[in-house]
Design a protein around this motif. Structure first.
Motif: not given
Length: 573
Positions: A173-188
Motif C-alpha cells: 500500500e505504501v507504493f499506491r498513489r492516493p487517487g480521488e475517491q468519488l463514490g456515488p455522486r451527481i456530477e454536472l
C-alpha cells in the motif's frame, strides 16, 4: 486545397483499433466520448462478429455453445440497458431540460447521476401482479440457486485468497498513489467558463427538486473552460465517541477551547468560549443527551482548575457529587445564592479589568450549568415571591444575576450553559439575553424549535442516533456525535491534569506547583496584593526576581518555591 482520401492501411488500422473509420476525433478508447460506445466495445464487436461467423461455418457444434453464451450475455446487457434508460428517463433527461432552459444552453450540458444514491432506483419499482409474483417465487426457489452456486463459491474463494494475501498486500500500500475517491455522486458539467451565483443557486435548486436525494454536499469548480458541479453523499459522524477520543484531545487545547465530539469525516469539533461565544444554549427533547453534553464541558473546566456551579432540581449530574470545585445546587434557595455569588464575582472581575492590561487574566473559569431552565426560572421566581419583603424589588435578584452574567461573561470568564427543551426568550429573560448565546446546540428538535433558535441556518433532518447533535455557530450547522463519558470516567477527567488531588477554591487556581502572580497573592503565597506584587516584581533585580516557567492564557506562571523564596528575601530586606 483538398484532403487526400484515407489509404486502405489506415482504414484497416482504424477498424482493428476501434476508432471511427472516417478519422473523426473525440472518440476515446476507454470512455464513450462523443460516440455511443467506447473504443474497446467497437473493437470487440468488429473483431468478435467475424470470428463468431467463421466459427459457426467451420465448427457448427461448437457454435451452439458460443451462440448461447453470446445470447445470455446480450440478454443480461440488454436488461441492464433497459433499466438504465428507464432511470435516465425518470431523472436525468427531465433535470437536463430544466437546467438547459434557464441557462440558455441547448448543448454542452451533461449530467451524471449514480443509481446507487439514496432510494432512486427503488422509487421506480412498480407493484407486481399475482402472476409475476408466482413466477419470481418459482425462479428464486428453483432456478437462481443453481445459477448462483458456482459464482458464490468463486466469490468465497476470492475472499479467502484476499484474506490470506492481506499481510503482503498491506505492505504494498505504501507504493499506491492516493487517487480521488468519488463514490456515488451527481456530477454536472457545463461547457461555459463561468456561472453567476444566481445561476449556481438556480441549478442547485433544480437538482435538489428533480433528484430526490437528501443530505448531499455540494461543490463547484469554475477553473478552466468548463464549470463542474458535484453533489456527494455527506460523510456522517461516527455512531459512537467515547473516553479514548476525549483523552486524545482534551489536554491539547487552549484553556478557552472545549472538545465536544466528532463531526463529518470523523473530524474533531472544538468550541471556543473566547472566539465563538462566552455562553452555550442547549435545546433538545427528553432523552437526547443534554446532561451528557453539559458534563463533557464541565469536566474540561474542572480539569483546567476552574469551578462549576450546577443548578439541577432533578439530579441529572450524579457524577458531580463529591467532586472538588463543584457547587451542586438542587434547592431553589441554593440556586438563588449561587447565582448571586457568581454575578458578584463577574462584576468584581470586570471592575478589576478596567485597571489592568488587555491580556490580564481574571482567574479561574467559572461555568454555570442551568438544567431545565424553563422550570428553574419559575422556581427562582416563586422562591423570591415567598421570601421577599415589601421593600424588596419584585423581580428575583437571582434572575437578574443570571441576566448580568449573560451580558458580561466573556471578559470575566464566567460562562453559562443553559439547557431547556424549548429555550424561549421568556425562559432566559428576554430576546436580548438570548442573543448572547452564540453557540447553540440542538438535538431531536422540532421545526418550531429550530426556527426559533437558529432561523438563519438551513434545518437538516433530525437524527434518531443517540448523542447526535447539530451545533450552530455563526449560522453554520455542524453535525456532531457528542462524546459519552460514564460517571467514573467523568470523575477521573475532572481532576486537574498535573495535580489530580489538589482542591482549589472558587477564586484561587493553580497548575500543580505553578501559579500566576494573582493566584499566588490570593492564595497567600506572597504577602502583598496583586497590584503591589506586580510593582515589586518590576522593581526587583532580574537576578533575584522569579523566572516565568510557562503561561496560563496571557499571564505568566511561576514556580511556587521561587515565589516563596522571592517573598522571603524581599520581606527580610
Amino acid at each position: 486545397m483538398t484532403t487526400a482520401p484515407p489509404t486502405f492501411r489506415r482504414v484497416v488500422g482504424r477498424y482493428v483499433s476501434g476508432r471511427p473509420l472516417d478519422g473523426r476525433t473525440g472518440y476515446p478508447y476507454l470512455t464513450r466520448g462523443a460516440g455511443r460506445w467506447p473504443g474497446w466495445k467497437r473493437q470487440a464487436l468488429r473483431l468478435g462478429a467475424p470470428a463468431a461467423t467463421v466459427l459457426t461455418v467451420v465448427e457448427p457444434h461448437q457454435s451452439i455453445g458460443v451462440a448461447s453464451t453470446a445470447a445470455a450475455v446480450a440478454a443480461w446487457r440488454g436488461r441492464k440497458q433497459l433499466r438504465r434508460r428507464r432511470f435516465d428517463r425518470a431523472y436525468v433527461a427531465p433535470t437536463l431540460t430544466a437546467i438547459r432552459t434557464p441557462l440558455g444552453l441547448e448543448t454542452g450540458v451533461t449530467l451524471h447521476v449514480d443509481p446507487q444514491l439514496g432510494n432512486l432506483t427503488p422509487r421506480l419499482a412498480k407493484p407486481l401482479s399475482p402472476a409475476e409474483q408466482a413466477v419470481r417465487l418459482w425462479y428464486g426457489q428453483r432456478i437462481e440457486p443453481v445459477l448462483r452456486y458456482l459464482p458464490d463459491r468463486v466469490q468465497r474463494l476470492t475472499w479467502w485468497m484476499q484474506e490470506q494475501a492481506k499481510p503482503w498486500t498491506q505492505k504494498l500500500e505504501v507504493f499506491r498513489r492516493p487517487g480521488e475517491q468519488l463514490g456515488p455522486r451527481i456530477e454536472l458539467t457545463v461547457q461555459t467558463p463561468y456561472l453567476t451565483a444566481e445561476q449556481r443557486q438556480l441549478v442547485s435548486a433544480i437538482i435538489n427538486s428533480k433528484v430526490p436525494v437528501s443530505d448531499l454536499v455540494e461543490s463547484w469548480d469554475q477553473v478552466g473552460a468548463q464549470v463542474t458541479a458535484r453533489w456527494t453523499v455527506r460523510k456522517r459522524p461516527p455512531a459512537q465517541v467515547g473516553y479514548d477520543r476525549v483523552l486524545e484531545h482534551i489536554d491539547r487545547l487552549a484553556e478557552w477551547e472545549f472538545y465536544v465530539g466528532q463531526g463529518p469525516g470523523d473530524r474533531p469539533v472544538i468550541l471556543s468560549l473566547r472566539d465563538d461565544s462566552p455562553h452555550i444554549a442547549v435545546s433538545a427533547g427528553s432523552g437526547a443527551g443534554k446532561s451528557v453534553l453539559a458534563q463533557l464541558i464541565a469536566v474540561q473546566v474542572l480539569r483546567r482548575g476552574g469551578r462549576v456551579i450546577i443548578l439541577d432540581r432533578k439530579g441529572s449530574h450524579r457524577w458531580a457529587l463529591g467532586v472538588d470545585r463543584v457547587d451542586y445546587c438542587t434547592k431553589p434557595e441554593q440556586m438563588h445564592e449561587a447565582l448571586i455569588r457568581a454575578a458578584e464575582l463577574a462584576n468584581k472581575r470586570n471592575d478589576d479589568a478596567l485597571h489592568e492590561a488587555d491580556d490580564w487574566d481574571p482567574g479561574p473559569r467559572v461555568l454555570v450549568i442551568c438544567e431545565e431552565l424553563n422550570a428553574t426560572i419559575g422556581q427562582l421566581t416563586n422562591y423570591w415571591a415567598e421570601i421577599r419583603e415589601k421593600s424588596d424589588p419584585k423581580r428575583s435578584p437571582a434572575v437578574n444575576a443570571l441576566g448580568e452574567i449573560l451580558f458580561m461573561g466573556r471578559s470575566a470568564k464566567v460562562n453559562v450553559l443553559a439547557i431547556a427543551q424549548m429555550l424561549t426568550a421568556r425562559a432566559i429573560g428576554g430576546p436580548e439575553a438570548r442573543e448572547n448565546f452564540g453557540i447553540r446546540c440542538l438535538a431531536r428538535y422540532t421545526v418550531n424549535a429550530w426556527k426559533m433558535l437558529v432561523p438563519e441556518a438551513g434545518m437538516p433532518r433530525s437524527s434518531r442516533t443517540l448523542g447526535r447533535w447539530q451545533i450552530v455557530v455563526g449560522g453554520v450547522a455542524t453535525e456532531v456525535q457528542v462524546a459519552y463519558l460514564n460517571s467514573r470516567q467523568a470523575k477521573a477527567l475532572a481532576k486537574p491534569a498535573e495535580s489530580p488531588d489538589s482542591a482549589l477554591s472558587s477564586d484561587v487556581t493553580g497548575n500543580g506547583n505553578k501559579m500566576t502572580l494573582r493566584q499566588a497573592s490570593d492564595a497567600g503565597v506572597i504577602p502583598w496584593g496583586y497590584n503591589a506584587a506586580k510593582m515589586r516584581l518590576h522593581r526587583t533585580d532580574k537576578a533575584a526576581a522569579p523566572k516565568p516557567c510557562g503561561s496560563d492564557g496571557k499571564a505568566f506562571l511561576y514556580e511556587r518555591a521561587d515565589l516563596e523564596r522571592w517573598a522571603s528575601r524581599t520581606t527580610s530586606g
